[in-house]
Design a protein around this motif. Structure first.
Motif, PDB file in Angstrom:
ATOM      1  N   GLY A 113     -58.230   2.455 -93.192  1.00 35.24           N
ATOM      2  CA  GLY A 113     -57.502   2.383 -91.932  1.00 35.24           C
ATOM      3  C   GLY A 113     -58.456   2.488 -90.758  1.00 35.24           C
ATOM      4  O   GLY A 113     -59.635   2.136 -90.876  1.00 35.24           O
ATOM      5  N   GLU A 114     -57.918   3.027 -89.676  1.00 32.26           N
ATOM      6  CA  GLU A 114     -58.693   3.025 -88.429  1.00 32.26           C
ATOM      7  C   GLU A 114     -58.300   4.253 -87.614  1.00 32.26           C
ATOM      8  O   GLU A 114     -57.141   4.697 -87.699  1.00 32.26           O
ATOM      9  N   VAL A 115     -59.252   4.799 -86.817  1.00 39.76           N
ATOM     10  CA  VAL A 115     -58.874   5.862 -85.897  1.00 39.76           C
ATOM     11  C   VAL A 115     -59.192   5.413 -84.466  1.00 39.76           C
ATOM     12  O   VAL A 115     -60.247   4.817 -84.227  1.00 39.76           O
ATOM     13  N   LYS A 116     -58.255   5.677 -83.550  1.00 38.89           N
ATOM     14  CA  LYS A 116     -58.474   5.299 -82.146  1.00 38.89           C
ATOM     15  C   LYS A 116     -58.363   6.573 -81.337  1.00 38.89           C
ATOM     16  O   LYS A 116     -57.249   7.080 -81.109  1.00 38.89           O
ATOM     17  N   GLU A 117     -59.523   7.104 -80.927  1.00 39.15           N
ATOM     18  CA  GLU A 117     -59.525   8.405 -80.264  1.00 39.15           C
ATOM     19  C   GLU A 117     -59.257   8.222 -78.773  1.00 39.15           C
ATOM     20  O   GLU A 117     -60.164   8.267 -77.946  1.00 39.15           O
ATOM     21  N   ARG A 118     -58.008   8.050 -78.464  1.00 36.63           N
ATOM     22  CA  ARG A 118     -57.572   7.849 -77.070  1.00 36.63           C
ATOM     23  C   ARG A 118     -56.064   8.057 -76.998  1.00 36.63           C
ATOM     24  O   ARG A 118     -55.407   8.238 -78.039  1.00 36.63           O
ATOM     25  N   ALA A 119     -55.523   7.982 -75.764  1.00 33.60           N
ATOM     26  CA  ALA A 119     -54.075   8.177 -75.608  1.00 33.60           C
ATOM     27  C   ALA A 119     -53.313   6.973 -76.158  1.00 33.60           C
ATOM     28  O   ALA A 119     -53.863   5.864 -76.259  1.00 33.60           O
ATOM     29  N   TYR A 120     -52.053   7.216 -76.515  1.00 33.73           N
ATOM     30  CA  TYR A 120     -51.180   6.153 -77.039  1.00 33.73           C
ATOM     31  C   TYR A 120     -50.912   5.101 -75.975  1.00 33.73           C
ATOM     32  O   TYR A 120     -50.740   5.409 -74.788  1.00 33.73           O
ATOM     33  N   GLN A 121     -50.869   3.824 -76.404  1.00 33.69           N
ATOM     34  CA  GLN A 121     -50.447   2.743 -75.505  1.00 33.69           C
ATOM     35  C   GLN A 121     -49.329   1.984 -76.202  1.00 33.69           C
ATOM     36  O   GLN A 121     -49.379   1.820 -77.426  1.00 33.69           O
ATOM     37  N   SER A 122     -48.368   1.476 -75.431  1.00 34.84           N
ATOM     38  CA  SER A 122     -47.217   0.794 -76.036  1.00 34.84           C
ATOM     39  C   SER A 122     -47.659  -0.342 -76.953  1.00 34.84           C
ATOM     40  O   SER A 122     -47.032  -0.612 -77.987  1.00 34.84           O
ATOM     41  N   ALA A 123     -48.760  -0.958 -76.635  1.00 37.92           N
ATOM     42  CA  ALA A 123     -49.239  -2.100 -77.437  1.00 37.92           C
ATOM     43  C   ALA A 123     -49.648  -1.676 -78.850  1.00 37.92           C
ATOM     44  O   ALA A 123     -49.774  -2.516 -79.747  1.00 37.92           O
ATOM     45  N   ASP A 124     -49.859  -0.350 -79.070  1.00 37.82           N
ATOM     46  CA  ASP A 124     -50.252   0.121 -80.415  1.00 37.82           C
ATOM     47  C   ASP A 124     -49.189  -0.193 -81.460  1.00 37.82           C
ATOM     48  O   ASP A 124     -49.467  -0.252 -82.658  1.00 37.82           O
ATOM     49  N   LEU A 125     -47.951  -0.381 -80.992  1.00 34.46           N
ATOM     50  CA  LEU A 125     -46.858  -0.621 -81.945  1.00 34.46           C
ATOM     51  C   LEU A 125     -46.935  -2.005 -82.581  1.00 34.46           C
ATOM     52  O   LEU A 125     -46.338  -2.236 -83.643  1.00 34.46           O
ATOM     53  N   ALA A 126     -47.657  -2.900 -81.961  1.00 33.19           N
ATOM     54  CA  ALA A 126     -47.693  -4.280 -82.458  1.00 33.19           C
ATOM     55  C   ALA A 126     -48.191  -4.309 -83.909  1.00 33.19           C
ATOM     56  O   ALA A 126     -49.245  -3.753 -84.218  1.00 33.19           O
ATOM     57  N   GLY A 127     -47.438  -4.917 -84.776  1.00 31.01           N
ATOM     58  CA  GLY A 127     -47.857  -5.088 -86.176  1.00 31.01           C
ATOM     59  C   GLY A 127     -47.597  -3.882 -87.059  1.00 31.01           C
ATOM     60  O   GLY A 127     -47.895  -3.923 -88.262  1.00 31.01           O
ATOM     61  N   ALA A 128     -47.009  -2.787 -86.494  1.00 31.36           N
ATOM     62  CA  ALA A 128     -46.779  -1.585 -87.321  1.00 31.36           C
ATOM     63  C   ALA A 128     -45.528  -1.757 -88.185  1.00 31.36           C
ATOM     64  O   ALA A 128     -44.499  -2.235 -87.711  1.00 31.36           O
ATOM     65  N   THR A 129     -45.648  -1.357 -89.474  1.00 29.28           N
ATOM     66  CA  THR A 129     -44.494  -1.412 -90.381  1.00 29.28           C
ATOM     67  C   THR A 129     -43.636  -0.173 -90.196  1.00 29.28           C
ATOM     68  O   THR A 129     -42.421  -0.218 -90.337  1.00 29.28           O
ATOM     69  N   LEU A 130     -44.294   0.933 -89.911  1.00 29.21           N
ATOM     70  CA  LEU A 130     -43.553   2.142 -89.531  1.00 29.21           C
ATOM     71  C   LEU A 130     -44.437   3.029 -88.669  1.00 29.21           C
ATOM     72  O   LEU A 130     -45.665   2.866 -88.639  1.00 29.21           O
ATOM     73  N   VAL A 131     -43.797   3.967 -87.977  1.00 30.18           N
ATOM     74  CA  VAL A 131     -44.522   4.845 -87.066  1.00 30.18           C
ATOM     75  C   VAL A 131     -44.172   6.298 -87.370  1.00 30.18           C
ATOM     76  O   VAL A 131     -43.006   6.627 -87.615  1.00 30.18           O
ATOM     77  N   VAL A 132     -45.225   7.130 -87.341  1.00 34.81           N
ATOM     78  CA  VAL A 132     -45.001   8.568 -87.486  1.00 34.81           C
ATOM     79  C   VAL A 132     -45.597   9.231 -86.245  1.00 34.81           C
ATOM     80  O   VAL A 132     -46.743   8.949 -85.885  1.00 34.81           O
ATOM     81  N   VAL A 133     -44.818  10.100 -85.619  1.00 38.24           N
ATOM     82  CA  VAL A 133     -45.324  10.778 -84.429  1.00 38.24           C
ATOM     83  C   VAL A 133     -45.413  12.269 -84.737  1.00 38.24           C
ATOM     84  O   VAL A 133     -44.443  12.873 -85.207  1.00 38.24           O
ATOM     85  N   ALA A 134     -46.587  12.836 -84.479  1.00 38.55           N
ATOM     86  CA  ALA A 134     -46.768  14.267 -84.746  1.00 38.55           C
ATOM     87  C   ALA A 134     -47.556  14.869 -83.597  1.00 38.55           C
ATOM     88  O   ALA A 134     -48.722  15.222 -83.738  1.00 38.55           O
ATOM     89  N   THR A 135     -46.924  14.944 -82.426  1.00 35.54           N
ATOM     90  CA  THR A 135     -47.589  15.569 -81.278  1.00 35.54           C
ATOM     91  C   THR A 135     -46.639  16.632 -80.716  1.00 35.54           C
ATOM     92  O   THR A 135     -45.443  16.619 -81.011  1.00 35.54           O
TER      93      THR A 135
END
Ligand SMILES: C[S@@+](CC[C@H](N)C(=O)[O-])C[C@H]1O[C@@H](n2cnc3c(N)ncnc32)[C@H](O)[C@@H]1O
Length: 462
Positions: A60-82
């Motif tokens: 996979g990949e790690v992106k050490e920065r704040a979330y951007q709406s564009a991150d959702l593109a291509g995601a099969t599912l999302v987990v939020v843990a903040t």
């Protein structure tokens, strides 16, 4: 039912995890296990999480920065843990708007799916959910199931999967197939897999398919230790085999509470005492085991304590081995461990005993065949099985061979049961103490300095 229980294939799909802490790590571990490509987004990402994701089989990949709406593109599912409530809400709204399944840790109202409590015996997976109402209850339920489902069930499922097509070809009706699979999953083939003998299991299963009548003749014997009396001391494996046996041969030492846990419709044969009140001779027991197994039965040989400690288990198995009957042995808690634990007497202790010996106190022709010199040491515990009748002889011999008369002795009657009674004295006084009491077998004798600890450590019973 608020949530639909389904199993979701995320292999090679991108799963977005927002958050870089402990919870994100836990969820990511699960996703990685299923072969997902995990992408983590967070201003700070835990090193363990980064390593997990980047070195996974599907990297996979790690992106050490704040979330951007564009991150959702291509995601099969999302987990939020903040723990940023407004961010959690924002991602939930955006994911739902795009029909991407979303889970927000600890905020069921923001989720379109929730993680169940999982019992993993892959390919068998059991998922339990409380619909978000009580994850603790779901976890407790899972823990109970863990004790019921043997660790090797995954391997068993894999083997059965491999033979599905040949079995379908061999047996034409659903009824025939079901009967065949039931025989396989609760008989010798399954037991071979669960005892790490998968190659033999495969050979046997193939034989059964080629020649179904061999399945009918495939009996086996389970030599099981029933422990000293308290049914809670049985092992998971003992209980499982007790529940699947067709017939049980049990000893006088097996407690009624333990016997009550045998499968209800199993035939029960008491070989401890026959109708004429005599013990069934050992040779007859050996022959019964062989003959019942040859009739295709699953035979449970249930013994008190451990079958390999003064239990004659070895002799019975030799007969089975000679007759090529498959068997397995399940250890039980031996009387010495059970009685000592329930009487508050540690058998070894750094100060009082560095060694322990289990010996027979069985009196034959007014004598006990023991090397008494070997038993007499300082800082040593000796446990006598079958020693009640020979108690005076035991005390006399130990003193004669140099043991101090003030050495503490405990007599434990019916240890670990509601009738447990502990009488404590010394080599000099115990015979007289016992003479003033009603003592019933089975009784165990513990000799050594550790016995004194009972006055401080006894915890069981009144
Ligand atoms: C033939 S030996 C069998 C031992 C058994 N295989 C074991 O591992 O505990 C029988 C002796 O075990 C001891 N024993 C077994 N269960 C006991 C219990 N619940 N309380 C006290 N002694 C026990 C007694 O000394 C009894 O005479």
């Amino acid at each position: 039912m608020q949530f639909l229980p389904i199993f979701f294939d995320v292999n090679n799909s991108t799963c977005l995890v927002i958050g870089g802490g402990e919870v994100a790590l836990r969820k990511s571990r699960l996703l990685v296990k299923t072969g997902a490509r995990v992408v983590v987004v967070a201003p700070h990402i835990n090193q363990e999480l980064a390593d997990l994701v980047c070195t996974a089989d599907v990297a996979g990949e790690v992106k050490e920065r704040a979330y951007q709406s564009a991150d959702l593109a291509g995601a099969t599912l999302v987990v939020v843990a903040t723990d940023d409530a407004s961010l959690n809400k924002q991602v939930s709204v955006e994911a739902k708007a795009q029909n991407i399944p979303i889970n927000v840790a600890d905020q069921p109202e923001l989720c379109s799916f929730i993680f169940p409590s999982i019992l993993d015996r892959s390919p068998i997976v059991v998922a339990i959910s409380s619909g978000g109402a009580s994850p603790v209850l779901a976890r407790q339920l899972r823990a109970r199931l863990e004790t019921l489902i043997p660790a090797g069930y995954g391997k068993l499922a894999q083997l059965l999967g491999k033979f599905r097509a040949p079995v379908k070809k061999r047996f034409k009706t659903i009824g025939q197939r079901r009967a065949f699979w039931e025989k396989v999953t609760s008989g010798a083939v399954a037991e071979l897999v669960l005892t790490d003998r998968s190659t033999e299991a495969e050979t046997m299963l193939q034989q059964w398919i080629d020649n179904p009548e061999t399945a009918e003749q495939s009996g086996e014997v389970y030599l099981v230790g029933g422990g000293p009396g308290d049914p809670d001391l049985l092992t998971f494996k003992a209980l499982r085999l007790m529940q699947q046996a067709d017939v049980v041969l049990y000893d006088r030492l097996v407690s009624p509470e333990v016997l009550a846990l045998v499968r209800k419709d199993a035939e029960q044969i008491n070989v401890g005492k026959a109708r004429d009140k005599h013990t069934v001779p050992q040779g007859d027991i050996n022959e019964m085991l062989i003959s019942l197994a040859k009739q295709g039965k699953k035979v449970l040989r249930l013994k008190g304590g451990d079958p390999f400690i003064f239990g004659r288990g070895g002799e019975e198995l030799e007969g089975l081995a000679d007759a090529a009957i498959p068997f397995q042995v399940v250890p039980g808690i031996t009387a010495a461990s059970g009685c000592a634990a329930y009487a508050g007497i540690p058998l070894t202790h750094r100060e009082y005993a560095q060694s322990v010996q289990f010996v027979t106190g069985h009196l034959k022709n007014n004598s006990i065949d023991l090397n008494w010199d070997e038993l007499v040491h300082d800082n040593h515990t000796v446990v006598f099985y079958m020693g009640l009748i020979g108690l005076p002889h035991i005390c006399q011999k130990l003193i004669e061979h140099g043991q101090t008369p003030s050495t503490p002795v405990a007599l434990v009657q019916k240890g670990t049961t509601a009738e447990q009674k502990v009488i404590i004295g010394t080599l000099k006084t115990i015979v007289e103490l016992v003479a003033g009491e009603v003592v019933r077998p089975p009784t165990l004798i513990i000799v050594g300095g550790v016995v004194n600890l009972s006055s401080k450590l006894a915890w069981y019973g009144e």
